[in-house]
Design a protein around this motif. Structure first.
Motif, PDB file in Angstrom:
ATOM      1  N   LYS A 420      21.189  42.539  33.511  1.00 45.53           N
ATOM      2  CA  LYS A 420      20.423  43.682  33.981  1.00 45.53           C
ATOM      3  C   LYS A 420      21.202  44.937  33.627  1.00 45.53           C
ATOM      4  CE  LYS A 420      17.668  41.683  37.687  1.00 45.53           C
ATOM      5  NZ  LYS A 420      17.258  41.825  39.107  1.00 45.53           N
ATOM      6  N   PHE A 421      20.771  45.568  32.534  1.00 43.41           N
ATOM      7  CA  PHE A 421      21.540  46.695  32.017  1.00 43.41           C
ATOM      8  C   PHE A 421      21.618  47.837  33.031  1.00 43.41           C
ATOM      9  CE2 PHE A 421      22.157  50.454  29.262  1.00 43.41           C
ATOM     10  CZ  PHE A 421      23.365  50.070  28.702  1.00 43.41           C
ATOM     11  N   GLY A 422      20.557  47.997  33.824  1.00 41.45           N
ATOM     12  CA  GLY A 422      20.558  49.061  34.834  1.00 41.45           C
ATOM     13  C   GLY A 422      21.705  48.930  35.811  1.00 41.45           C
ATOM     14  N   ASN A 423      22.111  47.679  36.113  1.00 43.44           N
ATOM     15  CA  ASN A 423      23.229  47.472  37.034  1.00 43.44           C
ATOM     16  C   ASN A 423      24.513  48.074  36.472  1.00 43.44           C
ATOM     17  OD1 ASN A 423      21.584  46.159  38.793  1.00 43.44           O
ATOM     18  ND2 ASN A 423      22.259  44.094  38.241  1.00 43.44           N
ATOM     19  N   GLN A 424      24.654  47.998  35.141  1.00 48.54           N
ATOM     20  CA  GLN A 424      25.852  48.540  34.516  1.00 48.54           C
ATOM     21  C   GLN A 424      25.870  50.069  34.648  1.00 48.54           C
ATOM     22  OE1 GLN A 424      27.152  46.713  30.804  1.00 48.54           O
ATOM     23  NE2 GLN A 424      25.387  45.331  30.885  1.00 48.54           N
ATOM     24  N   LEU A 425      24.691  50.687  34.513  1.00 51.33           N
ATOM     25  CA  LEU A 425      24.627  52.135  34.620  1.00 51.33           C
ATOM     26  C   LEU A 425      24.823  52.594  36.068  1.00 51.33           C
ATOM     27  CD1 LEU A 425      21.654  52.716  32.172  1.00 51.33           C
ATOM     28  CD2 LEU A 425      24.106  52.747  31.701  1.00 51.33           C
ATOM     29  N   LYS A 426      24.304  51.814  37.017  1.00 49.18           N
ATOM     30  CA  LYS A 426      24.555  52.120  38.432  1.00 49.18           C
ATOM     31  C   LYS A 426      26.055  52.026  38.721  1.00 49.18           C
ATOM     32  CE  LYS A 426      20.160  50.460  40.357  1.00 49.18           C
ATOM     33  NZ  LYS A 426      19.532  49.394  41.177  1.00 49.18           N
ATOM     34  N   TYR A 427      26.668  50.986  38.170  1.00 44.88           N
ATOM     35  CA  TYR A 427      28.105  50.808  38.362  1.00 44.88           C
ATOM     36  C   TYR A 427      28.871  52.007  37.800  1.00 44.88           C
ATOM     37  CZ  TYR A 427      32.809  48.854  37.749  1.00 44.88           C
ATOM     38  OH  TYR A 427      34.172  48.646  37.772  1.00 44.88           O
ATOM     39  N   ALA A 428      28.508  52.436  36.594  1.00 47.04           N
ATOM     40  CA  ALA A 428      29.177  53.575  35.962  1.00 47.04           C
ATOM     41  C   ALA A 428      29.011  54.834  36.806  1.00 47.04           C
ATOM     42  CB  ALA A 428      28.617  53.803  34.564  1.00 47.04           C
ATOM     43  N   ASP A 429      27.820  55.000  37.396  1.00 45.39           N
ATOM     44  CA  ASP A 429      27.553  56.168  38.233  1.00 45.39           C
ATOM     45  C   ASP A 429      28.403  56.147  39.489  1.00 45.39           C
ATOM     46  OD1 ASP A 429      26.318  58.483  39.113  1.00 45.39           O
ATOM     47  OD2 ASP A 429      24.682  57.410  40.087  1.00 45.39           O
ATOM     48  N   ARG A 430      28.412  55.009  40.190  1.00 44.58           N
ATOM     49  CA  ARG A 430      29.187  54.889  41.431  1.00 44.58           C
ATOM     50  C   ARG A 430      30.682  55.014  41.170  1.00 44.58           C
ATOM     51  NH1 ARG A 430      25.414  50.656  42.599  1.00 44.58           N
ATOM     52  NH2 ARG A 430      26.964  49.120  41.909  1.00 44.58           N
ATOM     53  N   ARG A 431      31.117  54.487  40.035  1.00 43.32           N
ATOM     54  CA  ARG A 431      32.538  54.490  39.692  1.00 43.32           C
ATOM     55  C   ARG A 431      33.003  55.867  39.227  1.00 43.32           C
ATOM     56  NH1 ARG A 431      37.389  52.786  39.299  1.00 43.32           N
ATOM     57  NH2 ARG A 431      38.056  51.030  38.016  1.00 43.32           N
ATOM     58  N   GLY A 432      32.036  56.684  38.785  1.00 42.24           N
ATOM     59  CA  GLY A 432      32.394  57.993  38.258  1.00 42.24           C
ATOM     60  C   GLY A 432      32.923  57.931  36.842  1.00 42.24           C
ATOM     61  N   CYS A 433      32.483  56.937  36.076  1.00 44.23           N
ATOM     62  CA  CYS A 433      32.966  56.784  34.700  1.00 44.23           C
ATOM     63  C   CYS A 433      32.539  57.995  33.857  1.00 44.23           C
ATOM     64  CB  CYS A 433      32.397  55.512  34.075  1.00 44.23           C
ATOM     65  SG  CYS A 433      32.931  53.995  34.911  1.00 44.23           S
ATOM     66  N   PRO A 434      33.448  58.534  33.055  1.00 43.30           N
ATOM     67  CA  PRO A 434      33.114  59.725  32.268  1.00 43.30           C
ATOM     68  C   PRO A 434      32.310  59.424  31.016  1.00 43.30           C
ATOM     69  CG  PRO A 434      35.388  59.093  31.870  1.00 43.30           C
ATOM     70  CD  PRO A 434      34.870  58.150  32.912  1.00 43.30           C
ATOM     71  N   VAL A 435      32.474  58.214  30.474  1.00 44.91           N
ATOM     72  CA  VAL A 435      31.858  57.862  29.199  1.00 44.91           C
ATOM     73  C   VAL A 435      31.416  56.404  29.247  1.00 44.91           C
ATOM     74  CG1 VAL A 435      32.251  57.574  26.705  1.00 44.91           C
ATOM     75  CG2 VAL A 435      33.248  59.536  27.900  1.00 44.91           C
ATOM     76  N   ALA A 436      30.288  56.097  28.617  1.00 43.86           N
ATOM     77  CA  ALA A 436      29.852  54.705  28.463  1.00 43.86           C
ATOM     78  C   ALA A 436      29.718  54.400  26.971  1.00 43.86           C
ATOM     79  CB  ALA A 436      28.528  54.466  29.170  1.00 43.86           C
ATOM     80  N   ILE A 437      30.143  53.214  26.594  1.00 49.73           N
ATOM     81  CA  ILE A 437      30.045  52.743  25.204  1.00 49.73           C
ATOM     82  C   ILE A 437      28.975  51.662  25.156  1.00 49.73           C
ATOM     83  CG2 ILE A 437      31.324  51.804  23.239  1.00 49.73           C
ATOM     84  CD1 ILE A 437      32.461  54.448  24.367  1.00 49.73           C
ATOM     85  N   ILE A 438      28.026  51.786  24.219  1.00 47.68           N
ATOM     86  CA  ILE A 438      26.929  50.816  24.120  1.00 47.68           C
ATOM     87  C   ILE A 438      26.809  50.323  22.688  1.00 47.68           C
ATOM     88  CG2 ILE A 438      24.479  50.402  24.558  1.00 47.68           C
ATOM     89  CD1 ILE A 438      25.829  53.633  25.790  1.00 47.68           C
ATOM     90  N   GLN A 439      26.708  49.017  22.572  1.00 43.11           N
ATOM     91  CA  GLN A 439      26.438  48.441  21.259  1.00 43.11           C
ATOM     92  C   GLN A 439      25.573  47.193  21.422  1.00 43.11           C
ATOM     93  OE1 GLN A 439      29.272  46.104  18.792  1.00 43.11           O
ATOM     94  NE2 GLN A 439      29.135  47.795  17.320  1.00 43.11           N
ATOM     95  N   GLY A 440      24.302  47.303  20.991  1.00 42.38           N
ATOM     96  CA  GLY A 440      23.415  46.152  20.963  1.00 42.38           C
ATOM     97  C   GLY A 440      23.422  45.521  19.580  1.00 42.38           C
TER      98      GLY A 440
END
Length: 504
Positions: A420-440
């Protein structure tokens, strides 16, 4: 009869009274603070040493001789050889044991520091814990009071290194020998008066709590508190009481030095103590530490029962607001003195020692009040998201993560349920991550990665659950070649840092 097995009762998660969990912010604040203290101690030529949390109970000097289980002030257990061991009560007694046990290998004077937790088996209360951290520095094998003077100067330098400016602190210095001289001068010398002298020391130790008036009662017939409980006094007459109160009531040593010297005249201990105080004063002034930093002050009474010579206390002078909303002076954050008898009890020979102990938690509270701690920037990790779970893809994501780490960038690969990709984005938001890297799969086929600036762009919601939705929300998102990943992430992080600096 119901043979059905009872459902096991769920264990209740709870902390023992007097203990606390420490947050990441507190741990980082303590690490920041102790690193600065350590730097000063190392600069003075002190070396680290570490002793265990447990010592034999008799080595700590805290036990009940009339009880089977040592339990006065310490947490204890019995070893398989039936010897009692206890969690250390402070860091000084373990050092004394270490020096005595390794005396032939240690180079004297032995200059050492150590930080660690100590444990008190006492009733907890507001701000009073059963486990707390101390940071000590000691010199063993140096009989001259120049070692005590150096401790005071080092403590002043430590407070300033922590950002406490001159005028907001003072190191106050007294001498146990001067009080011994005062007691001898009023007729309390000799072994037969040992019990009465101890009562006087305990009365003086209540100066901060009860003031001069309350101490006068404890030196005389006794004191009744608000609840009606009566504490028997030391039984001194008014003349004796006046002389003791004169000593502890001195505010300006320079003005009162002559009267004090006269009071203890004819007592060897008292004269020696006054001489040592004057010597320390001269040494610190010669080194540039005036009375606004290191001050001779006979009102320092803490630990007089324990120490054998000079005693010193670090006091913070600025106001803080207490839990009642009242402005109060912050007060003591550490203290120490000369304890020539502690190592000697293991050795059967005199071993002089002096040392200082900082209450880490209390000092940390003071620094937070001043805004001097916890200001260091902690950047949350760059998140490498997971789009595919096959071995090859996972290997690529892990490789990216390691390349970022090798470049000194804090990074992590998402380790939760990646489907569930949305869970990863929620995690990044809660964690305060500055950058996300995505590769499909498509990006992988082209040898590129998507880099999402999560600070500059909008916070992505849990509605984005798949790769298609992600492509529709390309806010602050760039596509770069895999080989440019690290450079681009560095560029984004630098831009974010510049924005933070401009903001404040």
């Amino acid at each position: 009869m119901n043979d059905k097995q009872k459902k096991p009762q769920k264990l209740k998660a709870r902390l023992p009274r007097g203990f606390v969990d420490r947050s990441a912010a507190d741990i980082r604040a303590v690490n920041e603070m102790t690193a600065k203290i350590r730097e000063v101690y190392e600069h003075y030529g002190f070396d680290p040493v570490e002793t265990p949390l447990f010592e034999y109970t008799d080595a700590l000097g805290k036990f009940l001789p009339d009880a089977d289980r040592p339990n006065e002030g310490v947490f204890s257990l019995q070893d398989d050889d039936e010897q009692w061991m206890s969690l250390r009560y402070d860091l000084t007694a373990p050092l004394a044991r270490h020096v005595a046990e390794n005396f032939n290998e240690i180079q004297l004077p032995y200059r050492t520091y150590r930080a660690g937790y100590v444990f008190r088996n006492e009733k907890p209360g507001p701000g009073r814990f059963r486990q707390f951290m101390q940071f000590d520095a000691d010199t063993v094998g140096a009989p001259g009071v120049q070692a005590d003077a150096e401790m005071c100067m080092m403590m002043a330098d430590t407070l300033e290194a922590l950002g406490i400016k001159r005028g907001d602190y003072v190191i106050r210095v007294n001498n146990r020998k001067v009080l011994d001289g005062v007691l001898e001068a009023i007729g309390l010398g000799g072994d037969d008066k040992a019990g009465q002298r101890l009562n006087v020391l305990r009365a003086i130790d209540k100066l901060d709590k009860f003031g001069l008036e309350g101490v006068a009662l404890l030196l005389g017939p006794g004191r009744k508190d608000e609840s009606g409980d009566f504490t028997k006094g030391a039984g001194l007459d008014q003349g004796q009481i006046d002389k003791v109160l004169f000593f502890v009531g001195i505010k300006d040593y320079t003005e009162s030095a002559g009267q004090l010297a006269e009071l203890v005249a004819g007592t060897s201990k008292g004269a020696e103590g006054v001489e040592e105080l004057n010597f320390i004063g001269a040494l610190v002034r010669s080194a540039g530490y005036q009375s606004d930093r290191v001050k001779i002050d006979p009102s320092v009474v803490r630990g007089l029962e324990y120490y054998t010579g000079p005693v010193y206390e670090a006091e913070l002078l600025f106001d803080v607001t207490n839990e009642k909303g009242e402005k109060v002076v912050f007060g003591s954050v550490g203290g120490g003195g000369r304890y020539d008898g502690l190592v000697s009890r293991f050795m059967g020979q005199p071993v002089p020692a002096t040392g200082f102990s900082i209450g880490v938690s209390r000092l940390m509270t003071a620094l937070k009040n001043l805004g001097k701690l916890g200001q260091a920037e902690v950047i949350e990790p760059v998140l490498v998201t997971v789009m595919d779970g096959d071995v090859e893809s996972m290997g690529r994501y892990q490789h990216m993560t390691q390349e970022l780490r090798k470049a000194g960038i804090r990074a992590e690969m998402f380790q939760g349920n990646w489907k569930k990709f949305g869970n990863q984005l929620k995690y990044a938001d809660r964690r305060g991550c500055p950058v996300a890297i995505i590769q499909g799969g498509d990006e992988r086929a082209q040898g590129v990665v998507q880099i999402k600036d999560l600070i500059e762009g909008k916070r992505l919601s849990g509605e984005i659950e798949d790769n298609a939705s992600w492509r529709e929300a390309r806010v602050a998102q760039e596509t770069v070649a895999e080989g440019d990943l690290v450079a681009k992430v560095k560029e984004i992080l630098a831009a974010q840092a510049e924005d933070r600096n401009r903001a404040g």
